[in-house]
Design a protein around this motif. Structure first.
Motif, short mmCIF file in Angstrom:
data_model
loop_
_atom_site.label_atom_id
_atom_site.label_comp_id
_atom_site.label_asym_id
_atom_site.label_seq_id
_atom_site.Cartn_x
_atom_site.Cartn_y
_atom_site.Cartn_z
N GLY A 17 22.73 50.51 -5.80
CA GLY A 17 23.92 49.89 -5.21
C GLY A 17 23.56 48.66 -4.39
O GLY A 17 24.24 47.63 -4.46
N LEU A 18 22.47 48.75 -3.62
CA LEU A 18 22.04 47.61 -2.83
C LEU A 18 21.61 46.45 -3.72
O LEU A 18 21.84 45.28 -3.41
CB LEU A 18 20.88 48.02 -1.91
CG LEU A 18 21.23 48.97 -0.76
CD1 LEU A 18 19.98 49.33 0.02
CD2 LEU A 18 22.27 48.33 0.16
N TYR A 19 20.97 46.79 -4.84
CA TYR A 19 20.53 45.74 -5.75
C TYR A 19 21.74 45.01 -6.35
O TYR A 19 21.77 43.78 -6.42
CB TYR A 19 19.67 46.33 -6.87
CG TYR A 19 19.09 45.27 -7.78
CD1 TYR A 19 18.08 44.43 -7.34
CD2 TYR A 19 19.57 45.10 -9.08
CE1 TYR A 19 17.54 43.46 -8.16
CE2 TYR A 19 19.05 44.12 -9.91
CZ TYR A 19 18.04 43.31 -9.44
OH TYR A 19 17.52 42.34 -10.26
N PHE A 20 22.75 45.76 -6.78
CA PHE A 20 23.97 45.13 -7.28
C PHE A 20 24.59 44.25 -6.20
O PHE A 20 25.08 43.15 -6.48
CB PHE A 20 24.97 46.20 -7.74
CG PHE A 20 24.79 46.66 -9.15
CD1 PHE A 20 25.42 46.01 -10.20
CD2 PHE A 20 23.98 47.75 -9.44
CE1 PHE A 20 25.26 46.44 -11.51
CE2 PHE A 20 23.80 48.19 -10.74
CZ PHE A 20 24.44 47.53 -11.79
N ALA A 21 24.59 44.74 -4.96
CA ALA A 21 25.18 43.97 -3.87
C ALA A 21 24.45 42.65 -3.67
O ALA A 21 25.07 41.60 -3.48
CB ALA A 21 25.16 44.79 -2.58
N GLN A 22 23.12 42.69 -3.73
CA GLN A 22 22.35 41.47 -3.51
C GLN A 22 22.56 40.47 -4.64
O GLN A 22 22.53 39.26 -4.42
CB GLN A 22 20.86 41.80 -3.36
CG GLN A 22 20.54 42.50 -2.05
CD GLN A 22 19.05 42.62 -1.82
OE1 GLN A 22 18.25 42.35 -2.71
NE2 GLN A 22 18.67 43.03 -0.64
N ARG A 23 22.76 40.97 -5.85
CA ARG A 23 22.95 40.08 -6.98
C ARG A 23 24.38 39.53 -7.08
O ARG A 23 24.57 38.39 -7.53
CB ARG A 23 22.61 40.81 -8.29
CG ARG A 23 21.14 41.17 -8.44
CD ARG A 23 20.27 39.92 -8.63
NE ARG A 23 20.61 39.20 -9.85
CZ ARG A 23 19.97 39.36 -11.01
NH1 ARG A 23 18.97 40.23 -11.11
NH2 ARG A 23 20.31 38.65 -12.07
N LEU A 24 25.36 40.30 -6.65
CA LEU A 24 26.75 39.92 -6.92
C LEU A 24 27.55 39.51 -5.69
O LEU A 24 28.52 38.77 -5.81
CB LEU A 24 27.48 41.09 -7.61
CG LEU A 24 26.84 41.63 -8.89
CD1 LEU A 24 27.69 42.77 -9.45
CD2 LEU A 24 26.67 40.53 -9.93
N ARG A 25 27.17 40.00 -4.52
CA ARG A 25 27.96 39.70 -3.32
C ARG A 25 27.90 38.20 -3.01
O ARG A 25 26.88 37.56 -3.12
CB ARG A 25 27.43 40.50 -2.14
CG ARG A 25 28.21 40.25 -0.83
CD ARG A 25 27.67 41.12 0.27
NE ARG A 25 28.07 42.50 0.08
CZ ARG A 25 27.36 43.56 0.53
NH1 ARG A 25 26.20 43.36 1.15
NH2 ARG A 25 27.80 44.77 0.33
N GLY A 26 29.03 37.66 -2.63
CA GLY A 26 29.07 36.25 -2.26
C GLY A 26 29.45 35.33 -3.40
O GLY A 26 29.70 34.14 -3.17
N LEU A 27 29.50 35.84 -4.64
CA LEU A 27 29.91 35.00 -5.76
C LEU A 27 31.40 34.68 -5.65
O LEU A 27 32.20 35.53 -5.28
CB LEU A 27 29.62 35.69 -7.10
CG LEU A 27 28.14 35.96 -7.42
CD1 LEU A 27 28.02 36.72 -8.74
CD2 LEU A 27 27.37 34.66 -7.48
#
Length: 241
Positions: free
Chosen positions: A127-137
């Motif tokens: 979940g953290l990895y998805f957040a780092q890749r997608l959050r802020g787009l």
């Protein structure tokens, strides 16, 4: 002769600054981190450790709070490019570079945990990895992580891009990519640019359709993360996968 009432004498001199080193030990950011771990610190305290010292007349924690109030919240502040961070009061080039380097180290550390060779035993890490890749787009992106029979990561792919409030998802394409990677299981995730991570009715419907489509080719859907502000929302944890 009558005595006239005189106004009290006031001074415009600022009150002396109390340095962080003069605070009680259990309130100082560094000592608190060493004793209780980084998670015990507030956003401002974590930034204060990078600042080291504050602007004139203010300590590092007060300066960090002012940065967050003017340019935050934390995600917005840290999503700024290093060159923009360097121009903010209290930061400058050296501190901005240190913050950017720390963020990249965190991302690389998380990626290392998900490299093929080590089984994914902590769903929270995914979940953290998805957040780092997608959050802020600024637009919605739907991505998938493909895993082998031992739940080791094979690949991560951004599969569908949409608008600010939606992306069209094709379960058949996800199944095709999973088979191309010879995967046994899939974790998917997408971001909500609005910042609200609460899954919508459409998110739940896509999850159900995707689970059915993957099951037809003997693939397991392990989780669907929704990324917004705050922690990622696991649909598996809510019993929706």
């Amino acid at each position: 002769m009558p005595v006239r009432n005189r106004p009290p004498v006031t001074s415009n001199a600022p009150e002396p600054l109390m340095h962080i080193r003069d605070w009680p030990a259990d309130e100082r950011p560094r000592e608190k981190l060493l004793a209780r771990g980084a998670a015990a610190l507030s956003d401002a305290e974590l930034i204060a450790i990078f600042l080291g010292s504050g602007l004139r007349g203010r300590d590092a924690v007060s300066t960090a709070r002012e940065l967050l109030a003017a340019h935050g919240p934390l995600r917005v502040l840290l999503d700024c490019p290093p060159a923009q961070l360097a121009k903010l009061p209290g930061l400058g080039p050296a501190r901005a570079c240190a913050l950017a380097a720390a963020l990249e180290l965190g991302q690389r550390h998380l990626r290392a945990q998900l490299e093929r060779g080590a089984a994914l035993t902590d769903p929270h890490a995914a979940g953290l990895y998805f957040a780092q890749r997608l959050r802020g787009l600024p637009h919605e992106v739907f991505a998938a992580m493909f895993l082998d029979t031992r739940h080791r990561t094979i690949a991560f792919e951004e599969l569908f891009r949409g608008t600010i409030d939606g992306a069209e998802v094709h379960p058949r394409e996800i199944a095709r990519r999973a088979l191309a990677h010879n995967a046994a299981a899939v974790i998917v995730g997408h971001n909500h640019p609005s910042g609200n991570p609460e899954p919508s009715a459409a998110d739940r419907a896509v999850t159900a359709r995707l689970k059915q489509a993957l099951a037809l080719v003997d693939l397991r859907l392990l989780d669907h993360f929704v990324i917004g502000d705050g922690p990622p929302v696991s649909m598996a944890a809510r019993g929706w996968v």
